[in-house]
Design a protein around this motif. Sequence first.
Motif, PDB file in Angstrom:
ATOM      1  N   MET A  59      16.592  46.399   3.027  1.00  0.00           N
ATOM      2  CA  MET A  59      17.017  46.064   1.668  1.00  0.00           C
ATOM      3  C   MET A  59      16.922  47.263   0.742  1.00  0.00           C
ATOM      4  O   MET A  59      17.669  47.376  -0.235  1.00  0.00           O
ATOM      5  N   PHE A  60      15.992  48.168   1.038  1.00  0.00           N
ATOM      6  CA  PHE A  60      15.727  49.300   0.149  1.00  0.00           C
ATOM      7  C   PHE A  60      16.592  50.523   0.457  1.00  0.00           C
ATOM      8  O   PHE A  60      16.354  51.594  -0.101  1.00  0.00           O
ATOM      9  N   GLU A  61      17.568  50.359   1.334  1.00  0.00           N
ATOM     10  CA  GLU A  61      18.369  51.503   1.779  1.00  0.00           C
ATOM     11  C   GLU A  61      18.901  52.362   0.625  1.00  0.00           C
ATOM     12  O   GLU A  61      18.858  53.601   0.705  1.00  0.00           O
ATOM     13  N   PRO A  62      19.396  51.784  -0.485  1.00  0.00           N
ATOM     14  CA  PRO A  62      19.956  52.630  -1.553  1.00  0.00           C
ATOM     15  C   PRO A  62      18.923  53.527  -2.233  1.00  0.00           C
ATOM     16  O   PRO A  62      19.283  54.602  -2.718  1.00  0.00           O
ATOM     17  N   ILE A  63      17.676  53.092  -2.299  1.00  0.00           N
ATOM     18  CA  ILE A  63      16.671  53.896  -3.010  1.00  0.00           C
ATOM     19  C   ILE A  63      15.707  54.603  -2.057  1.00  0.00           C
ATOM     20  O   ILE A  63      14.910  55.433  -2.505  1.00  0.00           O
ATOM     21  N   LEU A  64      15.816  54.317  -0.769  1.00  0.00           N
ATOM     22  CA  LEU A  64      14.872  54.896   0.189  1.00  0.00           C
ATOM     23  C   LEU A  64      14.895  56.428   0.203  1.00  0.00           C
ATOM     24  O   LEU A  64      13.831  57.058   0.218  1.00  0.00           O
ATOM     25  N   PRO A  65      16.076  57.067   0.156  1.00  0.00           N
ATOM     26  CA  PRO A  65      16.070  58.533   0.142  1.00  0.00           C
ATOM     27  C   PRO A  65      15.308  59.110  -1.051  1.00  0.00           C
ATOM     28  O   PRO A  65      14.598  60.109  -0.908  1.00  0.00           O
ATOM     29  N   THR A  66      15.432  58.471  -2.209  1.00  0.00           N
ATOM     30  CA  THR A  66      14.716  58.937  -3.402  1.00  0.00           C
ATOM     31  C   THR A  66      13.214  58.817  -3.212  1.00  0.00           C
ATOM     32  O   THR A  66      12.451  59.735  -3.513  1.00  0.00           O
ATOM     33  N   LEU A  67      12.780  57.664  -2.696  1.00  0.00           N
ATOM     34  CA  LEU A  67      11.349  57.456  -2.467  1.00  0.00           C
ATOM     35  C   LEU A  67      10.827  58.428  -1.412  1.00  0.00           C
ATOM     36  O   LEU A  67       9.743  58.994  -1.553  1.00  0.00           O
ATOM     37  N   ALA A  68      11.622  58.610  -0.350  1.00  0.00           N
ATOM     38  CA  ALA A  68      11.173  59.450   0.769  1.00  0.00           C
ATOM     39  C   ALA A  68      11.233  60.942   0.448  1.00  0.00           C
ATOM     40  O   ALA A  68      10.655  61.752   1.171  1.00  0.00           O
ATOM     41  N   ASP A  69      11.906  61.319  -0.646  1.00  0.00           N
ATOM     42  CA  ASP A  69      11.875  62.715  -1.100  1.00  0.00           C
ATOM     43  C   ASP A  69      10.494  63.099  -1.604  1.00  0.00           C
ATOM     44  O   ASP A  69      10.147  64.273  -1.642  1.00  0.00           O
ATOM     45  N   HIS A  70       9.723  62.088  -1.999  1.00  0.00           N
ATOM     46  CA  HIS A  70       8.432  62.334  -2.634  1.00  0.00           C
ATOM     47  C   HIS A  70       7.241  61.850  -1.803  1.00  0.00           C
ATOM     48  O   HIS A  70       6.123  62.306  -2.005  1.00  0.00           O
ATOM     49  N   HIS A  71       7.481  60.896  -0.915  1.00  0.00           N
ATOM     50  CA  HIS A  71       6.383  60.237  -0.210  1.00  0.00           C
ATOM     51  C   HIS A  71       6.742  59.982   1.251  1.00  0.00           C
ATOM     52  O   HIS A  71       7.925  59.924   1.601  1.00  0.00           O
ATOM     53  N   GLN A  72       5.719  59.795   2.056  1.00  0.00           N
ATOM     54  CA  GLN A  72       5.926  59.223   3.381  1.00  0.00           C
ATOM     55  C   GLN A  72       6.016  57.714   3.185  1.00  0.00           C
ATOM     56  O   GLN A  72       5.038  57.069   2.804  1.00  0.00           O
ATOM     57  N   VAL A  73       7.195  57.156   3.418  1.00  0.00           N
ATOM     58  CA  VAL A  73       7.430  55.738   3.173  1.00  0.00           C
ATOM     59  C   VAL A  73       7.353  54.976   4.492  1.00  0.00           C
ATOM     60  O   VAL A  73       8.083  55.279   5.441  1.00  0.00           O
ATOM     61  N   VAL A  74       6.450  53.992   4.553  1.00  0.00           N
ATOM     62  CA  VAL A  74       6.333  53.115   5.707  1.00  0.00           C
ATOM     63  C   VAL A  74       6.907  51.762   5.293  1.00  0.00           C
ATOM     64  O   VAL A  74       6.273  51.001   4.561  1.00  0.00           O
ATOM     65  N   ALA A  75       8.155  51.507   5.709  1.00  0.00           N
ATOM     66  CA  ALA A  75       8.847  50.260   5.358  1.00  0.00           C
ATOM     67  C   ALA A  75       8.614  49.246   6.463  1.00  0.00           C
ATOM     68  O   ALA A  75       8.977  49.481   7.622  1.00  0.00           O
ATOM     69  N   VAL A  76       8.006  48.133   6.112  1.00  0.00           N
ATOM     70  CA  VAL A  76       7.555  47.145   7.084  1.00  0.00           C
ATOM     71  C   VAL A  76       8.460  45.911   7.039  1.00  0.00           C
ATOM     72  O   VAL A  76       8.887  45.488   5.960  1.00  0.00           O
ATOM     73  N   ASP A  77       8.736  45.338   8.203  1.00  0.00           N
ATOM     74  CA  ASP A  77       9.370  44.015   8.269  1.00  0.00           C
ATOM     75  C   ASP A  77       8.261  42.976   8.416  1.00  0.00           C
ATOM     76  O   ASP A  77       7.528  42.966   9.408  1.00  0.00           O
ATOM     77  N   LEU A  78       8.128  42.106   7.423  1.00  0.00           N
ATOM     78  CA  LEU A  78       7.054  41.114   7.401  1.00  0.00           C
ATOM     79  C   LEU A  78       7.268  40.011   8.434  1.00  0.00           C
ATOM     80  O   LEU A  78       8.355  39.879   9.012  1.00  0.00           O
ATOM     81  N   GLN A  79       6.260  39.216   8.650  1.00  0.00           N
ATOM     82  CA  GLN A  79       6.282  38.129   9.629  1.00  0.00           C
ATOM     83  C   GLN A  79       7.577  37.311   9.552  1.00  0.00           C
ATOM     84  O   GLN A  79       7.953  36.806   8.503  1.00  0.00           O
TER      85      GLN A  79
END
Length: 276
Positions: free
Chosen positions: A47-67
């Motif tokens: 779901m976060f695909e549009p903003i993920l590059p922006t977040l990942a430019d600054h942080h190590q992003v661990v995107a989890v799929d919940l139960q």
Amino acid sequence: MTATEWTAESAGSGQYAEVNGINLYYETHGAGRPMILLHGGLGSGEMFEPILPTLADHHQVVAVDLQGHGRTADIDRPLDIRLMADDIAALIDHLGLQKPDVVGYSLGGGVALQVAIKYPEKVGRLVTASANISRDAIYPEILQQQVQVSGAAAEFMKDTPMYELYQRVAPRPEDFPKLLDKIGEALAKDFDFTEEVRGLQMPTLVVAADADMAPPSHYAEVFKLLDGGLRDGGWQGESRPKGGHALAILPGLTHYDIFLSPLFAAVTLAFLDQES
């Protein structure tokens, strides 16, 4: 990507972690101080695909799929944000992360909040977006819709982005009606985490759209529980909320598109990257 397109074209590039009795799917993007990123109900990390590059430019992003969501198969237990928080705490340990920031939207915002409540020693900063801390804050017409969520609605959801995503990535695509049943049961339960929120110690950013599932006043009340909105902040910010808490009501957005917004990425990064 629009609010009706929840998925990326790329195949899953993540890994699985056997933690807390569940085989949890996660993807890691970027480098820097780690951030756990938690999606909304009936969605996945994609779901976060549009903003993920922006977040990942600054942080190590661990995107989890919940139960029961995305590429994480369901297990034999209720869909409960408190139980899913146990999964995330176990994943933090599994990955050897030292006090990562935890960012969640909607269902994921509720899970993020519970991780902070139950495992404060594991969380650096908390961002909870479009997540309500009491059921009675939600607009009555939305509550009426929520009580109608069940597996019987699966047939009517076949043209939705939620159904398309689930069919494409879920380990057992035929389980979609079961997921709807479990979500319906979870939505029907009353909850109120006012007292738990009042005790949060880590810097917390409360985020909502200006036309969210509950009125902006609800999120302002959450901020108030965190010593916010009680006085002028002072010339140097010296009288801002003790503990470094903050509030962001984002303009022109709703519950259903805030997670796609560059504004959400911007306020999240501005908060996480403040000097402690």
